[in-house]
Design an enzyme around this catalytic site. Structure first.
Site, PDB file in Angstrom:
ATOM      1  N   ASP A 176     -40.795  24.248  -2.782  1.00  0.00           N
ATOM      2  CA  ASP A 176     -40.025  23.010  -2.883  1.00  0.00           C
ATOM      3  C   ASP A 176     -40.227  22.160  -1.635  1.00  0.00           C
ATOM      4  OD1 ASP A 176     -38.350  23.994  -0.934  1.00  0.00           O
ATOM      5  OD2 ASP A 176     -36.561  24.050  -2.159  1.00  0.00           O
ATOM      6  N   ASN A 228     -34.009  11.919   0.491  1.00  0.00           N
ATOM      7  CA  ASN A 228     -33.464  11.062  -0.554  1.00  0.00           C
ATOM      8  C   ASN A 228     -32.362  10.169  -0.010  1.00  0.00           C
ATOM      9  OD1 ASN A 228     -34.674  11.020  -3.030  1.00  0.00           O
ATOM     10  ND2 ASN A 228     -33.403  12.590  -3.954  1.00  0.00           N
ATOM     11  N   GLU A 249     -36.545  19.393  -6.962  1.00  0.00           N
ATOM     12  CA  GLU A 249     -37.726  19.327  -6.093  1.00  0.00           C
ATOM     13  C   GLU A 249     -38.476  20.649  -6.066  1.00  0.00           C
ATOM     14  OE1 GLU A 249     -34.289  20.453  -3.288  1.00  0.00           O
ATOM     15  OE2 GLU A 249     -34.624  19.415  -5.192  1.00  0.00           O
ATOM     16  N   ASP A 268     -38.505   9.928  -5.883  1.00  0.00           N
ATOM     17  CA  ASP A 268     -39.352  10.060  -7.072  1.00  0.00           C
ATOM     18  C   ASP A 268     -40.821   9.900  -6.720  1.00  0.00           C
ATOM     19  OD1 ASP A 268     -37.130  10.467  -8.610  1.00  0.00           O
ATOM     20  OD2 ASP A 268     -37.072   8.443  -9.445  1.00  0.00           O
TER      21      ASP A 268
END
Length: 391
Positions: free
Chosen positions: A250, A258, A291, A267
């Site tokens: 991840d 974010n 993620e 994204d």
């Protein structure tokens, strides 16, 4: 899957155009067959709420009805022009959803306008655009009545197909092309018994195959990254070979990333990671969720696995992610005008990943191997992130 959507049309072109006498007789009337084939396709699109597909049902129904009822040559000559214009528009122009009033109006238009060509003044006006009138002289038209029409169809079909291949289009786009092509070929087999019935069956079959492909993609392919998603992964893990390995990975500090840059940039990171993983050789990548991603290897050689995983980690860590400056205009023209006026337009950031991998043990279940890989991922994060743990 695109080939399967086009295959019925190719078979029909070979048999229907060259050997129409090979076509087996159908036990039902033309009206019953056409209504049934189009009805099945329409019900499937409505049941699965695939609204952008629905308009091809009235397109087929209206065109089949006009051909079935046409008795005048003007109407027959007008149909190909309408078929070309309407199919290209449905394929490439924004089509409103059937749930809107404009979508309902388009549905009625596609169903009724072809029947309007049966009116002599309208049919004669559209028939004047028939390619045989401007591609060939009167003498050649008399000697070779189908040649100009065939050249016209080949030109449109070739240009359309070239564009689809260039764009690497999905099965749906190819099914639209095939539906148009078999309708155009219908005029070459119009005298064969059941020609219209077989044409509609072939067109509807191609569209249904493409619809099935779309539904499978919705169920198994992650829309954001383009990778297979968790459902496909769990199916794959049920059939792991004896010598195989699984890796969980991840994005490091993804939540902070974010929060700082926004979900649009988040994204963008996931799309980038999906693209990098898809380009790696010797592994199959899946989006597990959020993620997190999963890699599946068809071998359990630890030294080779370590090398491959390090290549993945370095490929991500060395990629400079460009973030658009907040003050930069969103419109392309304004951005070009201001290019060079500001010293900082984009900000480049680095993204890193942590990876935890394990080889398949005897009698491993899908849950067991994923749990062990996830524990190794946690160890990689605890050890400082941006690293690989394999054991």
């Amino acid at each position: 899957m695109a080939l399967l959507a086009v295959l019925p049309a190719l078979v029909w072109l070979f048999v229907g155009c060259l050997f129409p006498h090979w076509l087996p007789a159908l036990p039902l009337s033309t009206v019953q067959v056409v209504s049934g084939a189009i009805g099945v396709f329409l019900l499937l699109t409505l049941f699965f709420r695939q609204w952008r597909w629905t308009h091809w049902a009235p397109w087929l129904a209206g065109n089949a009805g006009a051909f079935y009822l046409a008795e005048q040559s003007d109407t027959v000559n007008a149909l190909p022009i309408w078929w070309v214009l309407s199919s290209l528009w449905l394929s490439f122009a924004p089509v409103p959803s059937l749930r809107t009033w404009s979508g309902k109006g388009l549905f009625i238009l596609l169903l009724g306008l072809p029947l309007g060509l049966l009116w002599p003044p309208l049919g004669a006006g559209i028939a004047a655009l028939n390619p045989s009138h401007w591609l060939m002289t009167a003498t050649l038209r008399d000697d070779y009545p189908q040649l100009a029409y065939g050249l016209f169809v080949l030109a449109i079909a070739g240009t359309w197909a070239t564009f689809l291949m260039y764009q690497v289009s999905a099965a749906y786009r190819w099914a639209q092309w095939a539906a148009w092509l078999v309708m155009m070929a219908l005029l070459l087999t119009g005298s064969a018994p059941d020609a219209l019935s077989w044409t509609v069956i072939v067109a509807a079959t191609g569209l249904i195959v493409a619809l099935a492909d779309q539904l499978l993609r919705l169920a198994y392919i992650d829309e954001l990254t383009g990778l297979p998603q968790r459902r496909a992964l769990m199916s794959q893990l049920q059939h792991l070979k004896r010598r195989s390995a699984v890796c969980m990975l991840d994005v490091d500090h993804f939540k902070k990333f974010n929060d700082k840059y926004g979900h649009d940039v988040g994204d963008q990171v996931l799309r980038l990671l999906g693209r990098i993983l898809a380009e790696q050789k010797g592994l199959k990548a899946y989006r597990y969720g959020g993620e997190e991603f999963t890699l599946v290897f068809a071998h359990n050689e630890q030294a080779r696995l370590k090398t491959q995983l390090e290549e993945v980690r370095k490929a991500v860590a060395s990629y400079p992610l460009s973030i658009r400056d907040a003050s930069r205009p969103k419109r392309g023209n304004e951005g070009k005008q201001q290019r060079g006026q500001s010293k900082v337009q984009n900000k480049h950031v680095k993204v890193t990943i942590s990876l935890g991998a394990t080889v398949r043990a005897k009698n491993d279940t899908a849950e067991a191997i994923l749990k062990r890989a996830d524990e190794n991922l946690y160890s990689a994060k605890k050890a400082g992130r941006n690293r690989v743990v394999l054991r």
